[in-house]
Design a protein around this motif. Sequence first.
Motif, PDB file in Angstrom:
ATOM      1  N   LEU A   1      51.061  38.552  42.296  1.00  0.00           N
ATOM      2  CA  LEU A   1      50.593  37.896  41.079  1.00  0.00           C
ATOM      3  C   LEU A   1      51.261  38.491  39.838  1.00  0.00           C
ATOM      4  O   LEU A   1      51.640  37.767  38.913  1.00  0.00           O
TER       5      LEU A   1
ATOM      6  N   CYS B   1      45.209  35.710  34.496  1.00  0.00           N
ATOM      7  CA  CYS B   1      44.428  36.624  35.344  1.00  0.00           C
ATOM      8  C   CYS B   1      43.686  37.622  34.452  1.00  0.00           C
ATOM      9  O   CYS B   1      44.299  38.285  33.612  1.00  0.00           O
TER      10      CYS B   1
ATOM     11  N   GLN C   1      40.792  40.822  34.453  1.00  0.00           N
ATOM     12  CA  GLN C   1      39.960  41.767  35.180  1.00  0.00           C
ATOM     13  C   GLN C   1      38.621  41.900  34.467  1.00  0.00           C
ATOM     14  O   GLN C   1      38.578  42.095  33.243  1.00  0.00           O
TER      15      GLN C   1
ATOM     16  N   TYR D   1      38.427  28.645  38.603  1.00  0.00           N
ATOM     17  CA  TYR D   1      38.847  30.026  38.820  1.00  0.00           C
ATOM     18  C   TYR D   1      38.594  30.458  40.261  1.00  0.00           C
ATOM     19  O   TYR D   1      37.663  29.987  40.917  1.00  0.00           O
TER      20      TYR D   1
ATOM     21  N   TRP E   1      39.027  40.270  39.754  1.00  0.00           N
ATOM     22  CA  TRP E   1      40.002  39.527  38.983  1.00  0.00           C
ATOM     23  C   TRP E   1      39.587  38.059  38.971  1.00  0.00           C
ATOM     24  O   TRP E   1      39.385  37.461  40.027  1.00  0.00           O
TER      25      TRP E   1
ATOM     26  N   ILE F   1      40.958  34.557  38.345  1.00  0.00           N
ATOM     27  CA  ILE F   1      42.316  34.022  38.366  1.00  0.00           C
ATOM     28  C   ILE F   1      42.283  32.502  38.221  1.00  0.00           C
ATOM     29  O   ILE F   1      41.543  31.822  38.950  1.00  0.00           O
TER      30      ILE F   1
ATOM     31  N   LEU G   1      47.203  30.275  40.508  1.00  0.00           N
ATOM     32  CA  LEU G   1      47.213  30.850  41.855  1.00  0.00           C
ATOM     33  C   LEU G   1      47.922  29.922  42.836  1.00  0.00           C
ATOM     34  O   LEU G   1      48.700  30.379  43.687  1.00  0.00           O
TER      35      LEU G   1
END
Length: 247
Positions: free
Chosen positions: A34, A44, A46, A63, A118, A120, A125
Amino acid sequence: MYLTSLSDEKEGYNMYKREIIRSFASYSNVLKILKKDSQFNTYCFQERIDKGYSIRLPYNRPYCYLVDTGYTKLSIVSEIGQNNYYISRPGVFLTLPIVEDEFLPAVEIKAITDVIWWRIDTEFLKKILLLEDPKNYIIVNFLLDNRETLNRLTYRYSLSSRDSVYYSLLRSAEAGIQIGPNQTELPLFITYETLAKFSNTSKGYTVRILTELRQQGVLQSSKKPWVITDLALLKTLFHTPDDRHNL
């Protein structure tokens, strides 16, 4: 019509090797893939999630969630309420896009410990998986994990109530810390209530079985963390038939 021989089919078909899949789909490698994209920081994020936090995923699921640390409970949400589906360990995707226009049930994710994950963007993705994972190792690994979970849930429902409690303890031990050759410290989220839910039994019945295990020297549960003090004996007890006269 052209027909290939059986030997030709064998030569042309390469089955996935589990160790290769697991290695490629590992948390560290997924994150490495990624981060290769220059837009990683755009799509992305965290996040630190407190124990008890829950989120319901919509049908379109904009997501996907990749867990760094901590444990989560995934529940299927229906008109009759929530059915405990499974506990997800660190280092895995909680959701992953598989096919276009897939019908997905409503799912609630609840943190049963403090969690770091995470968040994403799903479309980002998808793009990364198409570019970096042409053999679909990451998706195959996700499907393997889900199949194993389904097999274990099906197996648990076939057990007697007593064996279901034993089995849930053994499964919890897999997420624990080995503190001796025959001893395992259970995760802090294991309580009478959670173990009863895992076992699909009442809290009263679960307390009774755990009391017996304490008396047999199998379990220490007077303080946290709980400790399975004789893992070998618990595995032996797991295969004993339920004493239905005492239910």
